[in-house]
Design a protein around this motif. Structure first.
Motif, PDB file in Angstrom:
ATOM      1  N   TRP A  95       4.783   1.216   0.334  1.00  0.00           N
ATOM      2  CA  TRP A  95       5.713   1.788  -0.648  1.00  0.00           C
ATOM      3  C   TRP A  95       5.515   3.293  -0.734  1.00  0.00           C
ATOM      4  CZ3 TRP A  95       5.062   4.112  -5.592  1.00  0.00           C
ATOM      5  CH2 TRP A  95       3.759   4.158  -6.075  1.00  0.00           C
ATOM      6  N   TYR A  96       6.510   3.988  -1.235  1.00  0.00           N
ATOM      7  CA  TYR A  96       6.453   5.451  -1.279  1.00  0.00           C
ATOM      8  C   TYR A  96       7.210   5.973  -2.487  1.00  0.00           C
ATOM      9  CZ  TYR A  96      10.943   4.552   1.013  1.00  0.00           C
ATOM     10  OH  TYR A  96      12.182   4.059   1.331  1.00  0.00           O
ATOM     11  N   TYR A  97       6.898   7.222  -2.830  1.00  0.00           N
ATOM     12  CA  TYR A  97       7.577   7.902  -3.930  1.00  0.00           C
ATOM     13  C   TYR A  97       7.633   9.371  -3.552  1.00  0.00           C
ATOM     14  CZ  TYR A  97       8.614   9.811  -8.539  1.00  0.00           C
ATOM     15  OH  TYR A  97       9.220  10.459  -9.576  1.00  0.00           O
ATOM     16  N   GLY A  98       8.768  10.021  -3.771  1.00  0.00           N
ATOM     17  CA  GLY A  98       8.795  11.454  -3.474  1.00  0.00           C
ATOM     18  C   GLY A  98      10.192  12.018  -3.471  1.00  0.00           C
TER      19      GLY A  98
ATOM     20  N   VAL B 204      14.280  18.673   9.657  1.00  0.00           N
ATOM     21  CA  VAL B 204      15.194  18.421   8.548  1.00  0.00           C
ATOM     22  C   VAL B 204      14.376  18.061   7.310  1.00  0.00           C
ATOM     23  CG1 VAL B 204      15.475  16.001   9.290  1.00  0.00           C
ATOM     24  CG2 VAL B 204      17.209  17.026   7.873  1.00  0.00           C
ATOM     25  N   LEU B 205      14.857  18.492   6.141  1.00  0.00           N
ATOM     26  CA  LEU B 205      14.256  18.016   4.889  1.00  0.00           C
ATOM     27  C   LEU B 205      14.674  16.556   4.783  1.00  0.00           C
ATOM     28  CD1 LEU B 205      15.149  20.870   2.349  1.00  0.00           C
ATOM     29  CD2 LEU B 205      12.977  20.465   3.493  1.00  0.00           C
ATOM     30  N   ARG B 206      13.739  15.648   4.709  1.00  0.00           N
ATOM     31  CA  ARG B 206      14.059  14.217   4.854  1.00  0.00           C
ATOM     32  C   ARG B 206      15.159  13.754   3.887  1.00  0.00           C
ATOM     33  NH1 ARG B 206       8.538  11.896   1.966  1.00  0.00           N
ATOM     34  NH2 ARG B 206       9.118  12.613  -0.093  1.00  0.00           N
ATOM     35  N   PRO B 207      16.211  13.118   4.419  1.00  0.00           N
ATOM     36  CA  PRO B 207      17.266  12.630   3.530  1.00  0.00           C
ATOM     37  C   PRO B 207      16.997  11.225   3.001  1.00  0.00           C
ATOM     38  CG  PRO B 207      17.969  12.424   5.814  1.00  0.00           C
ATOM     39  CD  PRO B 207      16.604  13.041   5.851  1.00  0.00           C
ATOM     40  N   GLU B 208      16.051  10.519   3.623  1.00  0.00           N
ATOM     41  CA  GLU B 208      15.735   9.147   3.193  1.00  0.00           C
ATOM     42  C   GLU B 208      14.353   8.776   3.739  1.00  0.00           C
ATOM     43  OE1 GLU B 208      16.414   5.729   5.146  1.00  0.00           O
ATOM     44  OE2 GLU B 208      15.464   6.979   6.657  1.00  0.00           O
ATOM     45  N   GLY B 209      13.821   7.618   3.299  1.00  0.00           N
ATOM     46  CA  GLY B 209      12.428   7.320   3.608  1.00  0.00           C
ATOM     47  C   GLY B 209      12.167   6.237   4.640  1.00  0.00           C
ATOM     48  N   THR B 210      13.181   5.472   4.998  1.00  0.00           N
ATOM     49  CA  THR B 210      12.941   4.312   5.859  1.00  0.00           C
ATOM     50  C   THR B 210      12.570   4.726   7.288  1.00  0.00           C
ATOM     51  OG1 THR B 210      14.530   3.146   4.509  1.00  0.00           O
ATOM     52  CG2 THR B 210      13.914   2.077   6.559  1.00  0.00           C
TER      53      THR B 210
ATOM     54  N   SER C  53       0.858  -1.184   0.000  1.00  0.00           N
ATOM     55  CA  SER C  53       0.000   0.000   0.000  1.00  0.00           C
ATOM     56  C   SER C  53       0.895   1.235   0.000  1.00  0.00           C
ATOM     57  CB  SER C  53      -0.861   0.048   1.257  1.00  0.00           C
ATOM     58  OG  SER C  53      -1.548  -1.172   1.394  1.00  0.00           O
ATOM     59  N   ARG C  54       0.398   2.292  -0.639  1.00  0.00           N
ATOM     60  CA  ARG C  54       1.224   3.497  -0.728  1.00  0.00           C
ATOM     61  C   ARG C  54       1.096   4.349   0.529  1.00  0.00           C
ATOM     62  NH1 ARG C  54       1.017   8.394  -4.950  1.00  0.00           N
ATOM     63  NH2 ARG C  54       2.884   9.458  -4.221  1.00  0.00           N
ATOM     64  N   ILE C  55       2.217   4.913   0.954  1.00  0.00           N
ATOM     65  CA  ILE C  55       2.211   5.835   2.098  1.00  0.00           C
ATOM     66  C   ILE C  55       2.955   7.103   1.683  1.00  0.00           C
ATOM     67  CG2 ILE C  55       4.321   4.780   3.088  1.00  0.00           C
ATOM     68  CD1 ILE C  55       3.080   5.447   5.887  1.00  0.00           C
ATOM     69  N   GLU C  56       2.487   8.250   2.210  1.00  0.00           N
ATOM     70  CA  GLU C  56       3.230   9.495   2.018  1.00  0.00           C
ATOM     71  C   GLU C  56       3.497  10.071   3.392  1.00  0.00           C
ATOM     72  OE1 GLU C  56       2.440  12.223  -1.426  1.00  0.00           O
ATOM     73  OE2 GLU C  56       0.605  11.036  -1.473  1.00  0.00           O
ATOM     74  N   THR C  57       4.739  10.409   3.649  1.00  0.00           N
ATOM     75  CA  THR C  57       5.093  11.025   4.929  1.00  0.00           C
ATOM     76  C   THR C  57       5.527  12.463   4.639  1.00  0.00           C
ATOM     77  OG1 THR C  57       7.348  10.203   4.732  1.00  0.00           O
ATOM     78  CG2 THR C  57       5.803   8.807   5.939  1.00  0.00           C
ATOM     79  N   PRO C  58       5.551  13.331   5.661  1.00  0.00           N
ATOM     80  CA  PRO C  58       5.910  14.734   5.399  1.00  0.00           C
ATOM     81  C   PRO C  58       7.344  14.887   4.887  1.00  0.00           C
ATOM     82  CG  PRO C  58       4.945  14.474   7.580  1.00  0.00           C
ATOM     83  CD  PRO C  58       5.193  13.106   7.071  1.00  0.00           C
ATOM     84  N   ILE C  59       7.583  15.980   4.167  1.00  0.00           N
ATOM     85  CA  ILE C  59       8.934  16.287   3.680  1.00  0.00           C
ATOM     86  C   ILE C  59       9.822  16.656   4.879  1.00  0.00           C
ATOM     87  CG2 ILE C  59      10.288  17.832   2.173  1.00  0.00           C
ATOM     88  CD1 ILE C  59       8.336  16.218   0.515  1.00  0.00           C
ATOM     89  N   LEU C  60       9.202  17.303   5.883  1.00  0.00           N
ATOM     90  CA  LEU C  60       9.965  17.683   7.090  1.00  0.00           C
ATOM     91  C   LEU C  60       9.750  16.647   8.187  1.00  0.00           C
ATOM     92  CD1 LEU C  60       9.290  21.508   7.667  1.00  0.00           C
ATOM     93  CD2 LEU C  60      11.327  20.451   6.719  1.00  0.00           C
TER      94      LEU C  60
END
Ligand code: HAM
Length: 428
Positions: free
Chosen positions: A108-111, A80-86, A40-47
């Protein structure tokens, strides 16, 4: 042209209309496969909170030490502007109660991601990743499936000569022994290491194995290997992953010096690259691994997990190099020509009628010359042209011109869509 005052920040770039087809193809292909495998797709904040990455990626890693866009908000929080997604996905897993869902949870994610690195080919300060995480299961099957999905997506994107580099860096039980052995080995070689590695050998000794400096590489080639220090459980885990990969015919190289630049990994680590480079290692297209200790660092609760992430810019470059066909354009079925302001307004209404009928229309609303518009329809290879002039607009009629025969006929405006559909059907 004089240099513009305002440009993109160093290491960042615009993704222009001609690039969009590539990015869209990467996204669509990833989505299709993740859907298939039940992610399933997830989106987390950029910060995110700066501390999230300090605790998870690790204080003495390049990302945390040198590459984070970290700042204080007006309220005084360090973000912080996210450097990675895990780490963000793991945070979201705990924060949103996914612990009590059936395990494993597959996301899963994309961004966009941000790292203050020295820009060079394939290395940006803002780049895109798609990635996937399987949280809540320790079975080596999921390490394998992560690699298989990654491999299949890249293959579907026509990236050729893919190879997986894989290693096991052990777990908390056996890694200590290995670090001791490595430290002993490096003890009287420290002065020959590069300056970064001299520091790393004190703060994060495994990272010495990852150094690209030729003099360090030479020393490392003689170093003890992680594999020889794995405990029984880690050894079996690796063996199973490799057996699965062989079963599925995924080409891999066992690389005893692959450690990856993030602290949260345990057991399996891997990177994917292409083998078409002329000598030497190239930048990886993707990387990942198992990270059974990340949950503990973030939420005080160990949860087994593994995942991977792919650098979209690097994939797009490969697709360009391989001349991968990314065109998706559906060609227009009808051309809408208009002459004069009243006809233009009517043309807009008719365009909406075509849209509702799911028919694609080409037009040149910024040109009034019929000659120009017919030439355009010709160039696009569209046979049916709807023409509305001042008179037609007032009389609620339209002319339909067959470009092949030059024949024209008048019909009421309300019949346009029906008539064009009929003609296209007859033509096919
Ligand atoms: P990573 O190896 O740091 O892993 O990044 C994954 C991929 O992102 C790299 O293989 C590369 O293609 C791309 N990448 C990284 N930095 C840049 C950059 N500056 N410019 C362009 N592309 C870049 C991770 O990020 C982990 N979170 C992967 C993971 C997921 N491990 C477990 N789950």
């Amino acid at each position: 042209m004089a240099k513009l005052k305002f440009q993109t920040p160093t290491g960042m770039h615009d993704i222009l209309p001609e690039d969009q087809l590539y990015y869209q193809k990467v996204f669509d292909t990833a989505k299709k496969l993740f859907d298939y495998y039940g992610y399933s797709r997830i989106e987390t904040p950029i910060l995110e909170s700066t501390d999230l990455f300090v605790r998870s990626v690790g204080e003495n890693t390049d990302i945390v030490e040198k590459e984070m866009y970290s700042f204080k908000t007006k309220g005084g929080d360090m973000v912080v502007l996210r450097p990675e997604g895990t780490a963000p996905v793991m945070r979201a897993y705990f924060q949103n109660g996914m612990v009590s869902m059936p395990q494993p949870v597959k996301l899963w994610y994309y961004g966009p991601f941000f790292r203050y690195e020295r820009p060079q080919a394939g290395r940006y300060r803002q780049f895109h990743q798609f990635g996937a995480e399987v949280i809540g299961d320790s079975d080596p099957l999921f390490d394998m499936q992560t690699i298989v999905i990654l491999y299949n997506i890249l293959e579907d994107l026509k990236i050729k000569n893919l190879i997986v580099r894989i290693n096991s860096i052990g777990d908390e039980t056996c890694r200590g022994e290995y670090k001791k052995a490595l430290s002993k080995f490096l003890r009287n070689k420290k002065n020959d290491l590069c300056r970064d590695c001299q520091k790393r050998s004190k703060t994060n000794i495994l990272r010495v194995l990852d150094c690209k400096e030729p003099k360090c590489r030479e020393i490392i080639s003689q170093a003890p290997q992680t594999m020889d220090y794995l405990c029984e459980s880690c050894k079996n885990h690796l063996k199973e992953v490799l057996e699965y990969l062989e079963e599925l015919k995924i080409p891999y190289i066992l690389d005893p010096f692959l450690v990856r630049g993030l602290d949260y990994y345990t057991k399996t680590v891997f990177e994917v690259e292409t083998q078409d480079n002329e000598g030497g290692r190239q930048e990886s297209l993707a990387g990942g691994g198992r990270y059974d200790i990340l949950g503990k660092a973030i939420a005080g609760e160990a949860v087994p997990a593994c995942g991977m992430a792919v650098g979209v810019e690097r994939i797009v470059q490969k697709m360009r190099d391989n001349n991968v066909d990314v065109s998706t354009k559906r060609s227009a079925e009808v051309f809408l020509a208009q002459i004069g302001p009243i006809a233009k307004k009517r043309g807009m209404v008719i365009m909406e009628e075509f849209r509702r009928a799911n028919m694609k229309v080409a037009e040149c609303f910024n040109k009034d010359s019929l000659k120009y518009q017919l030439a355009k329809a010709n160039k696009l290879g569209i046979n049916n042209v709807v023409i509305i002039g001042q008179k037609e607009a007032i009389q609620n009629i339209a002319i339909i011109r067959n470009m092949e025969t030059g024949k024209q006929s008048e019909i009421p405006q309300e019949d346009i869509v029906k008539e064009i559909k009929k003609r296209i059907k007859e033509e096919n």
